[in-house]
Design a protein around this motif. Structure first.
Motif, PDB file in Angstrom:
ATOM      1  N   TYR A 123     -10.940  58.546  -5.353  1.00  0.00           N
ATOM      2  CA  TYR A 123     -11.774  57.385  -5.033  1.00  0.00           C
ATOM      3  C   TYR A 123     -12.316  57.483  -3.610  1.00  0.00           C
ATOM      4  CZ  TYR A 123     -10.257  54.877  -9.255  1.00  0.00           C
ATOM      5  OH  TYR A 123     -10.027  54.493 -10.544  1.00  0.00           O
ATOM      6  N   LEU A 124     -11.474  57.895  -2.686  1.00  0.00           N
ATOM      7  CA  LEU A 124     -11.931  58.019  -1.294  1.00  0.00           C
ATOM      8  C   LEU A 124     -13.041  59.059  -1.160  1.00  0.00           C
ATOM      9  CD1 LEU A 124      -8.743  57.668   0.919  1.00  0.00           C
ATOM     10  CD2 LEU A 124     -10.702  56.142   0.779  1.00  0.00           C
ATOM     11  N   HIS A 125     -12.927  60.152  -1.902  1.00  0.00           N
ATOM     12  CA  HIS A 125     -14.011  61.138  -1.892  1.00  0.00           C
ATOM     13  C   HIS A 125     -15.328  60.465  -2.260  1.00  0.00           C
ATOM     14  CE1 HIS A 125     -12.545  65.184  -1.080  1.00  0.00           C
ATOM     15  NE2 HIS A 125     -11.416  64.836  -1.668  1.00  0.00           N
ATOM     16  N   SER A 126     -15.281  59.592  -3.251  1.00  0.00           N
ATOM     17  CA  SER A 126     -16.489  58.909  -3.704  1.00  0.00           C
ATOM     18  C   SER A 126     -16.966  57.867  -2.701  1.00  0.00           C
ATOM     19  CB  SER A 126     -16.241  58.231  -5.044  1.00  0.00           C
ATOM     20  OG  SER A 126     -15.935  59.188  -6.016  1.00  0.00           O
ATOM     21  N   VAL A 127     -16.054  57.020  -2.258  1.00  0.00           N
ATOM     22  CA  VAL A 127     -16.425  55.934  -1.354  1.00  0.00           C
ATOM     23  C   VAL A 127     -16.957  56.476  -0.026  1.00  0.00           C
ATOM     24  CG1 VAL A 127     -15.501  54.001  -0.014  1.00  0.00           C
ATOM     25  CG2 VAL A 127     -14.876  54.267  -2.413  1.00  0.00           C
ATOM     26  N   LEU A 128     -16.307  57.530   0.490  1.00  0.00           N
ATOM     27  CA  LEU A 128     -16.733  58.114   1.768  1.00  0.00           C
ATOM     28  C   LEU A 128     -17.811  59.181   1.590  1.00  0.00           C
ATOM     29  CD1 LEU A 128     -13.250  58.397   3.524  1.00  0.00           C
ATOM     30  CD2 LEU A 128     -14.999  56.608   3.793  1.00  0.00           C
ATOM     31  N   ASP A 129     -18.170  59.445   0.332  1.00  0.00           N
ATOM     32  CA  ASP A 129     -19.189  60.438  -0.011  1.00  0.00           C
ATOM     33  C   ASP A 129     -18.869  61.808   0.590  1.00  0.00           C
ATOM     34  OD1 ASP A 129     -21.414  61.163  -1.455  1.00  0.00           O
ATOM     35  OD2 ASP A 129     -22.808  60.786   0.191  1.00  0.00           O
ATOM     36  N   LEU A 139     -19.923  50.417  -9.124  1.00  0.00           N
ATOM     37  CA  LEU A 139     -20.538  51.414  -8.255  1.00  0.00           C
ATOM     38  C   LEU A 139     -19.540  52.504  -7.900  1.00  0.00           C
ATOM     39  CD1 LEU A 139     -22.910  52.406  -6.566  1.00  0.00           C
ATOM     40  CD2 LEU A 139     -22.116  50.929  -4.718  1.00  0.00           C
ATOM     41  N   VAL A 140     -18.310  52.122  -7.597  1.00  0.00           N
ATOM     42  CA  VAL A 140     -17.276  53.100  -7.272  1.00  0.00           C
ATOM     43  C   VAL A 140     -16.996  53.978  -8.480  1.00  0.00           C
ATOM     44  CG1 VAL A 140     -14.852  53.420  -6.660  1.00  0.00           C
ATOM     45  CG2 VAL A 140     -16.219  51.703  -5.472  1.00  0.00           C
TER      46      VAL A 140
END
Length: 108
Positions: A46-52, A3-4
């Motif tokens: 990754y943080l951009h993605s995880v935190l949307d 998912l990530v």
């Protein structure tokens, strides 16, 4: 993990060569003068993605503020240094002038 990875592909990843030296100097773990909360470019993406969070100044403030705010070594002096550089020294495309209060609120 899948998912990530799927979410990461949604965002344009920054290339190391695209990052201005002054930004690299303060935010990259390989720099000897990086500020607390530093993370690799890949982890930043990754943080951009995880935190949307998008790549807007507000999205960047959320990522940087979260990283600085979660590092127990972050002191008010580090926040002041980052605030000064982000407002006055960073290249125009990287300046965070309008959202610095958001960043500071997250980091404190």
């Amino acid at each position: 993990m899948a998912l990530v990875q799927k979410k990461v592909t949604k965002y344009k990843k920054a290339q190391v060569t695209e990052i201005p030296f002054i930004v690299w100097l303060l935010e990259n773990p390989e720099s000897i003068v990086s500020l607390p909360g530093k993370i690799s470019l890949q982890d930043h993406d990754y943080l951009h993605s995880v935190l949307d969070c998008d790549r807007s100044p507000t999205g960047e403030a959320i990522i940087i503020g979260s990283c600085m705010g979660s590092d127990p070594n972050t002191k008010k002096i580090h926040i002041l240094i980052f605030k000064l550089f982000a407002r006055y020294v960073y290249p125009q495309a990287y300046k965070l002038t309008d959202i610095l209060p958001t960043l500071i609120a997250i980091a404190i």
